[in-house]
Design an enzyme around this catalytic site. Structure first.
Site, PDB file in Angstrom:
ATOM      1  N   SER A  96       6.498 -42.385  25.065  1.00  0.00           N
ATOM      2  CA  SER A  96       5.521 -41.307  25.155  1.00  0.00           C
ATOM      3  C   SER A  96       4.967 -41.251  26.565  1.00  0.00           C
ATOM      4  O   SER A  96       4.785 -42.288  27.211  1.00  0.00           O
ATOM      5  CB  SER A  96       4.378 -41.534  24.153  1.00  0.00           C
ATOM      6  OG  SER A  96       3.452 -40.471  24.194  1.00  0.00           O
TER       7      SER A  96
ATOM      8  N   LYS B  24       8.348 -31.318  12.028  1.00  0.00           N
ATOM      9  CA  LYS B  24       8.419 -29.858  11.909  1.00  0.00           C
ATOM     10  C   LYS B  24       7.615 -29.185  13.018  1.00  0.00           C
ATOM     11  O   LYS B  24       6.633 -29.762  13.495  1.00  0.00           O
ATOM     12  CB  LYS B  24       7.962 -29.408  10.517  1.00  0.00           C
ATOM     13  CG  LYS B  24       6.461 -29.611  10.233  1.00  0.00           C
ATOM     14  CD  LYS B  24       5.627 -28.434  10.697  1.00  0.00           C
ATOM     15  CE  LYS B  24       4.164 -28.725  10.600  1.00  0.00           C
ATOM     16  NZ  LYS B  24       3.328 -27.657  11.193  1.00  0.00           N
TER      17      LYS B  24
ATOM     18  N   ASP C 237       2.535 -22.559  13.267  1.00  0.00           N
ATOM     19  CA  ASP C 237       2.631 -24.015  13.145  1.00  0.00           C
ATOM     20  C   ASP C 237       2.153 -24.454  11.759  1.00  0.00           C
ATOM     21  O   ASP C 237       2.874 -25.192  11.079  1.00  0.00           O
ATOM     22  CB  ASP C 237       1.849 -24.713  14.245  1.00  0.00           C
ATOM     23  CG  ASP C 237       1.942 -26.222  14.138  1.00  0.00           C
ATOM     24  OD1 ASP C 237       2.984 -26.782  14.525  1.00  0.00           O
ATOM     25  OD2 ASP C 237       0.987 -26.853  13.651  1.00  0.00           O
TER      26      ASP C 237
END
Length: 308
Positions: free
Chosen positions: A36, A90, A168
Site C-alpha cells: 500500500s 467491488k 459505488d
C-alpha cells in the site's frame, strides 16, 4: 491442504473494517504480506508496491486487491502474470473491457479470478431469490439512499472519472437485483445528477425492463441524511416482498421472515477459497454492465456543487 498464502494490496478503511477480520477468522488463509502507498498491516511484511511485494515474497499464492477501481487492472494483471490467484474488491474494474481481459488472462494461466459482490452474500438474499422464483413478479422498486459524507469522507477518488460516484453503493443494489430476479434486465432510461464540480454522479434514477416487460425502477442518492435506505421492494402475486437494510432483513406482507447478523466478507473469502481449490473463476459482470449502460444511455443533469 495447506492454507492459502494471501496478500492484501491497498490498505484502507474497507480492508481494516472487513477484509482483515474475515481473513483472520478463516483457517483457509494465512496473511503473509501487504502492499500500500500509505497504509500498513501490523505483524507482516509491508511494501509500497505490488511489484516489490511479489518480488520479495514468492510464497504468495493469492492477492486481494482493494485499491480504487481506476488502479486495479494494472495490479491484477501484474499478479496474474506472476501466477497468483486474484480477489477483486467491488467493482471489479473501471471498465468492462479491463475485467474481460483479466478473465481471459486468468483462464489462460489456470488461475482463479473472483469478482466479489459482497451484497449478494447478505443473509436474506437467497431467501428473497427463492421467494421470487415461487411467484409472479409484477414490479420491483430499488431505493438505495445514503449519506456520502458518513460513508466516504474525504475520498476524492470516488468523485473522479471512473470512481463511479453514487454507483459505488448503487452497484451493491444492482448486484442483488441481478442475482434474485429470474430474467436479465435492460435499462430503458436513466437520469444521472452530477455536481457541477465533480466528474461522477451524486444521484441516479433508472428504469429497467426484462423480456416480459417487468417494470423495475431504481433510485440512488448520496444526499440522504438521517435514516439510510437500502431497500428492494417487489410486488408479486403472493404479496409484497421487502428486502431491507442492504439484504439483511426480509419481510413478506409485513411479516419478518429473516433477520440475522450480516457476514458478507467472511462469506466472500469462503467463496474465494472454494474457487481457488477448484481451479475455477467466478466473474459476473452484470452489475458493472448496468452501470456502464446507465452512463451510456443516461441523461446528464448538473446540480449544485458538492463539498465534503
Amino acid at each position: 491442504m495447506s492454507p492459502i498464502n494471501i496478500a492484501i494490496v491497498g490498505v484502507g478503511k474497507i480492508v481494516r473494517d472487513q477484509h482483515l477480520p474475515a481473513i483472520a477468522a478463516n483457517s483457509d488463509y494465512k496473511l503473509i504480506a501487504a502492499a500500500s502507498r500509505h497504509g500498513v498491516v501490523d505483524g507482516i511484511d509491508n511494501f509500497k508496491s505490488i511489484e516489490a511485494m511479489l518480488e520479495a515474497v514468492p510464497a504468495i499464492d493469492a492477492v486481494s486487491l482493494c485499491m480504487p477501481p481506476q488502479y486495479r487492472y494494472a495490479a491484477a494483471h501484474t499478479a496474474l502474470q506472476a501466477g497468483k490467484h486474484v480477489f477483486l474488491e467491488k467493482p471489479p474494474g473501471a471498465t468492462l473491457s479491463e475485467v474481460a481481459d483479466l478473465q481471459a488472462l486468468a483462464d489462460s494461466k489456470g488461475l482463479s479470478l473472483f469478482a466479489s459482490w459482497h451484497s449478494r452474500y447478505a443473509p436474506a438474499v437467497e431467501e428473497a431469490k427463492a421467494f421470487l422464483a415461487s411467484t409472479k413478479i409484477n414490479s420491483v422498486q430499488v431505493i438505495w439512499k445514503e449519506d456520502v459524507r458518513h460513508w466516504h469522507p474525504n475520498q476524492e477518488w470516488i468523485w473522479a472519472a471512473g470512481g463511479l460516484g453514487v454507483f459505488d453503493p448503487g452497484i451493491n443494489a444492482l448486484s442483488i437485483v441481478t442475482h434474485i430476479l429470474p430474467k436479465q434486465l435492460f435499462i430503458t432510461a436513466a437520469t444521472l445528477e452530477f455536481p457541477e464540480n465533480r466528474d461522477a454522479p451524486i444521484a441516479a434514477s433508472i428504469t429497467f425492463r426484462d423480456a416480459d416487460a417487468l417494470p423495475v425502477s431504481a433510485e440512488f442518492d448520496w444526499r440522504q441524511t438521517g435514516h439510510q435506505s437500502w431497500d428492494i421492494i417487489a410486488e408479486t402475486d403472493a404479496g409484497r416482498m421487502v428486502l431491507a437494510e442492504g439484504g439483511a432483513k426480509l419481510s413478506i406482507n409485513g411479516e419478518l421472515r429473516k433477520d440475522t447478523p450480516e457476514r458478507e466478507y467472511p462469506a466472500l473469502y469462503e467463496r474465494f477459497a472454494e474457487i481457488v481449490k477448484a481451479g475455477k473463476s467466478d466473474v459476473d459482470l452484470a452489475p458493472l454492465r448496468h452501470v456502464a449502460d446507465a452512463f451510456m444511455l443516461g441523461k446528464r443533469k448538473f446540480v449544485e456543487a458538492f463539498h465534503d
